[in-house]
Design a protein around this motif. Sequence first.
Motif, mmCIF file in Angstrom:
data_model
loop_
_atom_site.group_PDB
_atom_site.id
_atom_site.type_symbol
_atom_site.label_atom_id
_atom_site.label_comp_id
_atom_site.label_asym_id
_atom_site.label_seq_id
_atom_site.Cartn_x
_atom_site.Cartn_y
_atom_site.Cartn_z
ATOM 1 N N PRO A 134 68.477 16.913 37.951
ATOM 2 C CA PRO A 134 68.504 17.947 36.907
ATOM 3 C C PRO A 134 68.754 17.403 35.505
ATOM 4 C CG PRO A 134 69.780 18.633 38.795
ATOM 5 C CD PRO A 134 69.408 17.209 39.036
ATOM 6 N N LEU A 301 88.382 3.244 46.267
ATOM 7 C CA LEU A 301 87.471 4.384 46.284
ATOM 8 C C LEU A 301 87.896 5.473 45.290
ATOM 9 C CD1 LEU A 301 84.889 4.620 47.907
ATOM 10 C CD2 LEU A 301 86.078 6.183 49.429
ATOM 11 N N MET A 305 85.715 6.688 42.144
ATOM 12 C CA MET A 305 85.090 8.006 42.149
ATOM 13 C C MET A 305 85.857 9.050 41.342
ATOM 14 S SD MET A 305 82.475 7.299 43.988
ATOM 15 C CE MET A 305 81.842 8.953 43.998
ATOM 16 N N LEU A 306 87.186 8.964 41.347
ATOM 17 C CA LEU A 306 87.972 10.053 40.762
ATOM 18 C C LEU A 306 88.650 9.674 39.452
ATOM 19 C CD1 LEU A 306 89.650 11.589 43.947
ATOM 20 C CD2 LEU A 306 87.715 12.471 42.657
ATOM 21 N N ILE A 310 82.730 6.609 36.319
ATOM 22 C CA ILE A 310 81.288 6.822 36.377
ATOM 23 C C ILE A 310 80.978 8.309 36.199
ATOM 24 C CG2 ILE A 310 79.208 6.608 37.763
ATOM 25 C CD1 ILE A 310 80.396 4.259 39.151
ATOM 26 N N PHE A 311 81.672 9.139 36.968
ATOM 27 C CA PHE A 311 81.365 10.566 36.941
ATOM 28 C C PHE A 311 82.379 11.310 36.089
ATOM 29 C CE2 PHE A 311 79.950 8.798 40.956
ATOM 30 C CZ PHE A 311 78.598 9.024 40.804
ATOM 31 N N PRO A 312 81.889 12.134 35.150
ATOM 32 C CA PRO A 312 82.819 12.854 34.284
ATOM 33 C C PRO A 312 83.722 13.791 35.086
ATOM 34 C CG PRO A 312 80.542 13.568 33.940
ATOM 35 C CD PRO A 312 80.488 12.382 34.822
ATOM 36 N N ALA A 314 85.271 16.346 34.126
ATOM 37 C CA ALA A 314 85.080 17.762 33.800
ATOM 38 C C ALA A 314 84.009 18.399 34.663
ATOM 39 C CB ALA A 314 84.706 17.908 32.331
ATOM 40 N N SER A 315 83.128 17.587 35.263
ATOM 41 C CA SER A 315 82.057 18.142 36.082
ATOM 42 C C SER A 315 82.524 18.437 37.505
ATOM 43 C CB SER A 315 80.890 17.162 36.157
ATOM 44 O OG SER A 315 80.413 16.874 34.875
ATOM 45 N N MET A 316 83.708 17.916 37.869
ATOM 46 C CA MET A 316 84.139 18.062 39.257
ATOM 47 C C MET A 316 84.787 19.421 39.498
ATOM 48 S SD MET A 316 85.705 14.332 39.935
ATOM 49 C CE MET A 316 84.789 12.898 39.389
ATOM 50 N N PRO A 317 84.808 19.851 40.774
ATOM 51 C CA PRO A 317 85.497 21.096 41.091
ATOM 52 C C PRO A 317 87.009 20.953 40.855
ATOM 53 C CG PRO A 317 84.271 20.252 42.999
ATOM 54 C CD PRO A 317 84.167 19.237 41.936
ATOM 55 N N LEU A 320 89.444 18.659 43.005
ATOM 56 C CA LEU A 320 89.283 17.221 42.783
ATOM 57 C C LEU A 320 89.860 16.822 41.432
ATOM 58 C CD1 LEU A 320 85.731 16.383 44.177
ATOM 59 C CD2 LEU A 320 87.951 15.841 45.144
ATOM 60 N N ASN B 39 80.759 16.537 45.968
ATOM 61 C CA ASN B 39 81.386 17.318 44.900
ATOM 62 C C ASN B 39 81.850 16.449 43.745
ATOM 63 O OD1 ASN B 39 81.422 20.151 45.670
ATOM 64 N ND2 ASN B 39 82.515 19.430 47.460
ATOM 65 N N PHE B 43 76.897 14.423 37.646
ATOM 66 C CA PHE B 43 76.827 14.308 36.186
ATOM 67 C C PHE B 43 76.510 15.668 35.570
ATOM 68 C CE2 PHE B 43 75.618 9.877 37.292
ATOM 69 C CZ PHE B 43 76.602 9.252 36.583
ATOM 70 N N GLU B 44 76.621 16.697 36.411
ATOM 71 C CA GLU B 44 76.307 18.048 35.954
ATOM 72 C C GLU B 44 77.109 18.351 34.688
ATOM 73 O OE1 GLU B 44 77.042 20.706 39.131
ATOM 74 O OE2 GLU B 44 76.609 22.468 37.914
ATOM 75 N N LYS B 46 78.917 20.892 32.738
ATOM 76 C CA LYS B 46 79.459 22.250 32.805
ATOM 77 C C LYS B 46 79.619 22.767 31.390
ATOM 78 C CE LYS B 46 80.602 22.587 37.357
ATOM 79 N NZ LYS B 46 81.757 22.112 38.082
ATOM 80 N N LEU B 176 67.950 23.723 39.273
ATOM 81 C CA LEU B 176 68.686 22.596 38.691
ATOM 82 C C LEU B 176 70.017 22.371 39.396
ATOM 83 C CD1 LEU B 176 67.979 23.104 34.891
ATOM 84 C CD2 LEU B 176 66.782 21.637 36.488
#
Lengths: 376, 375
Positions: A134, A301, A305-306, A310-312, A314-317, A320, B39, B43-44, B46, B176
């Motif tokens: 996306p 790990l 991951m947390l 790498i992953f923002p 703010a995008s996580m549930p 997490l 989860n 890189f979504e 929000k 998306l």
Amino acid sequence: VTTVSRSSRRSALLAFMRKEVQHILRDRQTLTILLLLPVAQLLLFGFAVRTDVRDVRIAIIDTAPDAASMMLRNRFAGSGRFRVTHVLPSGAALAPLFRRGAIDVALQIAPGLGHRISDGQPVRLELVADAMDPNTGTTMRRYAQAVVTAWQAEVAPTTGRIQLQSQVRMRFNPTLESVNLFVPGLIALILTLVTTLMTAISLSREKERGTFEVLLVSPLRPWQIVVGKVAPYLALAFLNVLSVLLAARLVFHVPMRGSVGLLLAASVLFSTVGLALGTVIASVTSSQLAAMLAALGGTMLPNLMLSGMIFPLASMPMPLQIVSNIVPARWFVEICRSIMLKGSGLPILWQELAILSAMLLVLMAIAIRRLQVRLD
Amino acid sequence: MLQSLRVLLRKEFLQISRDAVIMRMLFVMPMIQLLVLANAATFEVKRSRLWIADQDHSVSSRGLIDAFLVSGRFVVVPETGGLARADLALQAADVDMILVVPSDFERDLVRTRRGNVQLVLNAEDGAQAGVTQGYATMILANYAATLSVRLMPAVTSVQSRAAAVVSTRDWFNPTLNYKHFTVPGILVMLVTLVGTLMTALNIVREKEAGTLDQLNVTPISRGVFIAAKLLPLWCIALVELSLGLVIARFVFGVPMHGSLLVIYVGAGIYLAAALGVGLWISSVAETQQQALFVTFAVLMIYTLMSGLYTPVGGMPGWVQWIAQINPLLHFIALMRAVTLKGAGFADVSRQLLALTAIGATTLTLAVLQYRKRAA
């Protein structure tokens, strides 16, 4: 035994540390891994982990080419971001091309483009993006839209209509290079590897072989044993930070806007947290393999991951995001990025530093407790 | 020879199924990881936190702010204050974007038909900042169109006929949904992790225990021995993949537009390549610790260069070339193409070919290496 003087204890500690350093220096294989791995990882991260979208392959469906549609095609070819890989007479072949992954975006131009423009009639264009991913999909579509908008402004100027212009400032990373985002985070990963993983293995090896008991009956106090064990790794970690910072600067031109001293101090603090964590892991596990698995699964790990590396975050549930608060690297990654990219100083970073210090105290308390239990 | 293979296979299956820890590591851990990672690994973008610096306080500026609010893409932070404070908030990462509406915004709109605003973004994460800016630009363009209709209907009705109508479509993932994109890839990564690690540790453990030497003096040929080692893990990995596909379908709602047959043919070839790497590690490593370290390093390179998290197209050209020897890259591409795009055998022939070549090479290398060590 009780009359062992303070100075002899100190010299025993020094001798013990010298022994540990020799241990590390003699294991050439591991030492090479520890010195080279960080730089190798930096190169891997710097070159392979990129979120930049460029070199977008576009197919243009031009049913009845004319001067206007050629101009639009040239706009894409000359944009620098797009590569026109296919020019097709009809949209029939589009789906297979997308399925094969041969194109990223497609632009369909309705016939009679030139006539419609000169007649003042609306022009129909259709943009199709491969939105499987996306973010990349919408970004590519946006770039394509921008090219069309610029072309439109040239062929059919909309004078008189209201235009809202935005002056955009990309603060802290104007070129939007993803290297600038990932490299500071990588320091956290490398420090975890050198401190937590190596201490956990080294201490649990002594436990497995029974040599830890021997050390415990020596004149050294338990804390001295631990300090002697971990101090060389702290030095190694410091060397790694220096080498990574240097490589980041020379190879990837990552900016350093804040104070190097503060960054190094924070690195030492984070390394100490990692060492304390390694000690705790070694004290609760029974074998080298278990310690290694616990260190990998329990620290590497989550740190990867947390931590937002790498992953923002703010995008996580939410759950997490809450868990991420107890991951030390989460705070350290923020410190590194803030100092390097934003030039932040203590007034902004004191909170993160305080949290790391609190974590250090808790871990040290647990480690000391576990060691005393073993003594009894 | 078939007889001895059957006996060995039975022994391997029994050995694996009896070990409760290994069974848990094989089937429970990866599924939990799939649920958590799907989860976490996103890189979504929000809702972005927006700081509004409205210096105009006019009808038009308020309308613009409303346009940002109703878009659903932005949340306005309640604080207000000077630009210096806004910038501090940006630096402390309390806001993602600052929208500055200058004091002569409405006056300029009426006089020159041009409105200028300033967007200041925290671009530490360039990709996220780019997406946020895209939304903001879209909102601005829409609001400009609304303003045109409201403030000068005469001009607009003439002009709008000449404007280009650009319709846009997002194929293959119209909603998306980020998870539809990541879950198939993460599943492949987890199956690879378990498969490679189990193969690597399995033979090293026999080495450490000394039972490998015992097996080497039996009349069993090396080919039979290796086949007996690889086949059970190959089957287990396929079962694991199936479990994961069920979770992907029913927990994450990942569509399955293509045929399962393509996926399983691809998986069969891919797993031979992945297990071949595990076999190679086990013949190089002397201890379980070494095997673990090497596996970790190999998997890290695999993962980072596979397009699992970051697009392969973003890498420099020469890195993309190197990445072609990564089997994970091809199989993830295949999985995504089949599930999301409904690709058939012809569409993924390139991936199948690459996987076959890599599989044949790694297995040959591993067996050769194994012979050398054993001799």
